[in-house]
Design a protein around this motif. Sequence first.
Motif, PDB file in Angstrom:
ATOM      1  N   ALA A  20      32.970  26.067  35.206  1.00 38.20           N
ATOM      2  CA  ALA A  20      31.830  26.826  34.656  1.00 38.20           C
ATOM      3  C   ALA A  20      31.288  26.169  33.388  1.00 38.20           C
ATOM      4  CB  ALA A  20      32.252  28.259  34.352  1.00 38.20           C
ATOM      5  N   GLU A  21      32.125  25.368  32.727  1.00 46.03           N
ATOM      6  CA  GLU A  21      31.700  24.743  31.471  1.00 46.03           C
ATOM      7  C   GLU A  21      31.274  23.289  31.641  1.00 46.03           C
ATOM      8  OE1 GLU A  21      34.778  25.436  28.567  1.00 46.03           O
ATOM      9  OE2 GLU A  21      34.524  27.610  28.708  1.00 46.03           O
ATOM     10  N   VAL A  22      31.921  22.561  32.559  1.00 43.61           N
ATOM     11  CA  VAL A  22      31.643  21.112  32.664  1.00 43.61           C
ATOM     12  C   VAL A  22      31.037  20.703  34.006  1.00 43.61           C
ATOM     13  CG1 VAL A  22      33.511  20.561  31.047  1.00 43.61           C
ATOM     14  CG2 VAL A  22      33.975  20.523  33.514  1.00 43.61           C
ATOM     15  N   GLY A  23      30.911  21.665  34.930  1.00 41.74           N
ATOM     16  CA  GLY A  23      30.459  21.322  36.283  1.00 41.74           C
ATOM     17  C   GLY A  23      31.664  20.986  37.148  1.00 41.74           C
ATOM     18  N   ASP A 278      29.130  44.336  28.869  1.00 44.54           N
ATOM     19  CA  ASP A 278      28.807  43.074  28.178  1.00 44.54           C
ATOM     20  C   ASP A 278      29.399  43.018  26.771  1.00 44.54           C
ATOM     21  OD1 ASP A 278      27.301  40.783  29.105  1.00 44.54           O
ATOM     22  OD2 ASP A 278      25.833  42.230  29.834  1.00 44.54           O
ATOM     23  N   ASP A 279      29.218  44.109  26.015  1.00 43.96           N
ATOM     24  CA  ASP A 279      29.713  44.127  24.629  1.00 43.96           C
ATOM     25  C   ASP A 279      31.226  43.957  24.567  1.00 43.96           C
ATOM     26  OD1 ASP A 279      27.171  44.445  23.753  1.00 43.96           O
ATOM     27  OD2 ASP A 279      27.365  46.548  23.136  1.00 43.96           O
ATOM     28  N   GLU A 280      31.917  44.587  25.522  1.00 43.45           N
ATOM     29  CA  GLU A 280      33.384  44.484  25.539  1.00 43.45           C
ATOM     30  C   GLU A 280      33.822  43.065  25.888  1.00 43.45           C
ATOM     31  OE1 GLU A 280      34.974  48.934  26.611  1.00 43.45           O
ATOM     32  OE2 GLU A 280      34.025  47.822  28.240  1.00 43.45           O
ATOM     33  N   CYS A 281      33.136  42.435  26.838  1.00 43.33           N
ATOM     34  CA  CYS A 281      33.440  41.029  27.175  1.00 43.33           C
ATOM     35  C   CYS A 281      33.235  40.132  25.953  1.00 43.33           C
ATOM     36  CB  CYS A 281      32.561  40.541  28.320  1.00 43.33           C
ATOM     37  SG  CYS A 281      33.172  41.018  29.928  1.00 43.33           S
ATOM     38  N   ALA A 282      32.150  40.379  25.240  1.00 44.28           N
ATOM     39  CA  ALA A 282      31.849  39.576  24.055  1.00 44.28           C
ATOM     40  C   ALA A 282      32.937  39.754  22.994  1.00 44.28           C
ATOM     41  CB  ALA A 282      30.485  39.972  23.490  1.00 44.28           C
ATOM     42  N   ARG A 283      33.411  41.001  22.816  1.00 47.66           N
ATOM     43  CA  ARG A 283      34.443  41.274  21.809  1.00 47.66           C
ATOM     44  C   ARG A 283      35.784  40.629  22.206  1.00 47.66           C
ATOM     45  NH1 ARG A 283      36.096  41.303  16.903  1.00 47.66           N
ATOM     46  NH2 ARG A 283      37.770  42.783  16.449  1.00 47.66           N
ATOM     47  N   PHE A 306      35.624  42.794  40.058  1.00 45.62           N
ATOM     48  CA  PHE A 306      35.565  42.157  38.741  1.00 45.62           C
ATOM     49  C   PHE A 306      34.365  41.221  38.649  1.00 45.62           C
ATOM     50  CE2 PHE A 306      36.882  38.526  35.980  1.00 45.62           C
ATOM     51  CZ  PHE A 306      36.916  39.218  34.775  1.00 45.62           C
ATOM     52  N   ASN A 307      33.632  41.297  37.538  1.00 46.16           N
ATOM     53  CA  ASN A 307      32.411  40.504  37.360  1.00 46.16           C
ATOM     54  C   ASN A 307      32.755  39.182  36.657  1.00 46.16           C
ATOM     55  OD1 ASN A 307      29.909  39.454  36.653  1.00 46.16           O
ATOM     56  ND2 ASN A 307      29.023  41.456  36.176  1.00 46.16           N
ATOM     57  N   LEU A 308      33.184  38.205  37.440  1.00 43.38           N
ATOM     58  CA  LEU A 308      33.571  36.904  36.866  1.00 43.38           C
ATOM     59  C   LEU A 308      32.384  36.193  36.202  1.00 43.38           C
ATOM     60  CD1 LEU A 308      35.804  34.758  36.425  1.00 43.38           C
ATOM     61  CD2 LEU A 308      35.239  33.849  38.693  1.00 43.38           C
ATOM     62  N   PRO A 309      31.182  36.200  36.808  1.00 38.62           N
ATOM     63  CA  PRO A 309      30.053  35.547  36.126  1.00 38.62           C
ATOM     64  C   PRO A 309      29.774  36.112  34.729  1.00 38.62           C
ATOM     65  CG  PRO A 309      29.518  35.915  38.430  1.00 38.62           C
ATOM     66  CD  PRO A 309      30.820  36.627  38.178  1.00 38.62           C
ATOM     67  N   MET A 310      29.967  37.418  34.547  1.00 33.08           N
ATOM     68  CA  MET A 310      29.755  38.015  33.212  1.00 33.08           C
ATOM     69  C   MET A 310      30.803  37.479  32.233  1.00 33.08           C
ATOM     70  SD  MET A 310      29.308  42.004  31.991  1.00 33.08           S
ATOM     71  CE  MET A 310      30.942  42.656  32.273  1.00 33.08           C
ATOM     72  N   ALA A 311      32.049  37.375  32.693  1.00 32.33           N
ATOM     73  CA  ALA A 311      33.111  36.830  31.831  1.00 32.33           C
ATOM     74  C   ALA A 311      32.802  35.376  31.458  1.00 32.33           C
ATOM     75  CB  ALA A 311      34.456  36.922  32.545  1.00 32.33           C
ATOM     76  N   GLU A 312      32.318  34.613  32.435  1.00 34.11           N
ATOM     77  CA  GLU A 312      31.977  33.203  32.186  1.00 34.11           C
ATOM     78  C   GLU A 312      30.841  33.078  31.170  1.00 34.11           C
ATOM     79  OE1 GLU A 312      33.187  31.064  36.425  1.00 34.11           O
ATOM     80  OE2 GLU A 312      31.134  31.751  36.136  1.00 34.11           O
ATOM     81  N   VAL A 342      35.730  39.028  46.780  1.00 32.53           N
ATOM     82  CA  VAL A 342      35.210  39.862  45.687  1.00 32.53           C
ATOM     83  C   VAL A 342      33.915  39.257  45.138  1.00 32.53           C
ATOM     84  CG1 VAL A 342      35.664  40.545  43.283  1.00 32.53           C
ATOM     85  CG2 VAL A 342      37.391  40.961  45.053  1.00 32.53           C
ATOM     86  N   MET A 343      33.889  37.935  45.020  1.00 34.62           N
ATOM     87  CA  MET A 343      32.655  37.274  44.550  1.00 34.62           C
ATOM     88  C   MET A 343      31.544  37.392  45.602  1.00 34.62           C
ATOM     89  SD  MET A 343      33.087  36.280  41.511  1.00 34.62           S
ATOM     90  CE  MET A 343      34.268  37.584  41.295  1.00 34.62           C
ATOM     91  N   GLN A 344      31.891  37.174  46.866  1.00 32.35           N
ATOM     92  CA  GLN A 344      30.895  37.274  47.944  1.00 32.35           C
ATOM     93  C   GLN A 344      30.215  38.647  47.948  1.00 32.35           C
ATOM     94  OE1 GLN A 344      29.801  34.566  49.302  1.00 32.35           O
ATOM     95  NE2 GLN A 344      30.675  34.442  51.346  1.00 32.35           N
ATOM     96  N   LEU A 345      30.995  39.695  47.732  1.00 28.52           N
ATOM     97  CA  LEU A 345      30.453  41.052  47.737  1.00 28.52           C
ATOM     98  C   LEU A 345      29.462  41.280  46.594  1.00 28.52           C
ATOM     99  CD1 LEU A 345      33.645  43.076  48.690  1.00 28.52           C
ATOM    100  CD2 LEU A 345      31.530  42.946  50.025  1.00 28.52           C
ATOM    101  N   GLN A 346      29.517  40.412  45.584  1.00 29.53           N
ATOM    102  CA  GLN A 346      28.592  40.524  44.451  1.00 29.53           C
ATOM    103  C   GLN A 346      27.497  39.461  44.518  1.00 29.53           C
ATOM    104  OE1 GLN A 346      30.914  41.616  40.612  1.00 29.53           O
ATOM    105  NE2 GLN A 346      32.383  40.542  41.882  1.00 29.53           N
ATOM    106  N   GLY A 347      27.410  38.773  45.646  1.00 24.58           N
ATOM    107  CA  GLY A 347      26.383  37.741  45.802  1.00 24.58           C
ATOM    108  C   GLY A 347      26.663  36.512  44.955  1.00 24.58           C
TER     109      GLY A 347
END
Length: 434
Positions: A20-23, A278-283, A306-312, A342-347
Motif C-alpha cells: 500500500a505504501e511502495v506498490g 475515521d477519527d478512531e483510525c487516525a488516533r 473490516f475496512n482495510l482501505p480506511m486503515a491504509e 471480506v475485501m471482495q464484499l466491500q468492492g
Amino acid sequence: MPLTRKAYRAAILHSIADPAEVGIEASYEYFEDGLLVVDNGQISALGHASELLASLPADIEITHYQDALITPGFIDTHIHLPQTGMVGAYGEQLLDWLNTYTFPCESQFTDQAHAEEVAGIFIKELLRNGTTTALVFGSVHPQSVNAFFEAAQKLDLRMIAGKVMMDRNAPDYLTDTAESSYLESKALIERWHGKGRLHYAVTPRFAPTSTPEQLTLAGQLLGEYPDLYMQTHISENLQEVEWVKELFPERKGYLDVYDHYQLLGERSVFAHGVHLCDDECARLAQTGSAVAFCPTSNLFLGSGLFNLPMAEKHKLNVGLGTDVGGGTSFSLLQTLNEAYKVMQLQGARLSPFKSLYLATLGGARALRLEERIGTLQPGTDADFLVLDYNATPLLSYRLKQSKSIAETLFVLMTLGDDRTVAQTYAAGNLVHQR
C-alpha cells in the motif's frame, strides 16, 4: 556452543515493504532458485543459489526442497489459548457466544494439568499451521499463561501472552479484582517478560468486563514496564459498541475509553476494529497502536467487515489474527482466504502480496518486531516455513497451471491449509515436520 550453520535451497519469497505504501513490485523479493543460510538460529545470508553457493564451505549441510516455497514464519496477532476446546461452537453472535460457550470453557483453566494439556495442543496447532509468533490471550488464571510460556520456552519460540483482566460483567467463577489482576500480572511480568524470546502483554479482555479501577491499573503496569505489550478487543460487534457507550457515558467513544486509561501506544494491539470510524483510525495511527484484522471470526460471529482501505489511508499498522475460537482455523492461509472475501464484499481487492505482508512483515510491524521477525533479511531470527506445492492432489494440479509467483501465492492462500506446511523452523530449529 558449537557453531551450527545450515543452508536451505528452494524458491524463496518474503515481504520487504507494505504494498500500500511502495506498490506491489517493490514490496517483495522472490528468488526462483534461492538459498537461505542460517547461523546459530539467525539468518546470515539470502539470495540466488547460483550466487551464494560458491561462498559456502564445502562441508555445509544443504537441504534442497523441490516443488516448495520458503517464506517467513506466519505471525498471528490475535488468538485465545483457552478457547481451543470450543472452536467451531454453533449459532451465536459475540455477547451470547461469550456467555454460552467461552466463559464455561475458560473456567476449566483453574486446573493446572488442564492448562498444561491445552498449552501443548495449542502450540502444536500453531506450528503445524506455520505460525511461529502469536499474540495470545490466556484465561483469567495465571496458570494459563505460565503453562503457555513454559511450553513455548522449551522450543525457543518468540511468543507474547498475558493473563486476562476481567473484574465485572462476567460469571463470578471467572472474575478477578482490580487489585488481584494487577498483582498477578506483575508477578507474570517479572517471571516471563524478556526471558528468551518471550514477551508479556497486559490483557484487559475488553472495556465492558473491566471497571475503571482495573483499566487504571492496566495503564499503570504499562507505565511501570515501558516495553510491555497491551492487547484487548475493540468495536467488534454493534451491540458491544452500544454497551460500551452505556457503561462509559462520559467518554466520547469506544477507543476514547482505552485512550483515557493510557492504553494506546506503540505496543498496543486492538483486535477486530470492524466498526471503527475515521477519527478512531487516525488516533490509533497517531499513537503507533495497531489493529488485528480477524476475518474468519468476523464472518463466523456475524460481526461485520473490516475496512482495510480506511486503515491504509491512515497508515495504521494492521496485523492478521485467527481469533481462535471465534475464528474457526489456526491456519493463517485459511484466514487470508477469508480476508480476500471480506475485501471482495466491500468492492476492494486484496493482492496476494498484501496478504503475504499481513501474515508476516505487517504482523511484525504491528508488534514492533520487524527487526527480528517477519522477513528473511540477514540478521533476523531464522523463523521460516517450507510450503509444499504438492500438499494435496488439487493443489498440485492447480499449481502446475500457474504462470507467475503471484498466481502461485494466491492459490496457496485459497487452497492451502495446515497440510501445505511441510516444515516449520523457529530460531533455526525444526519445530514441526508434517
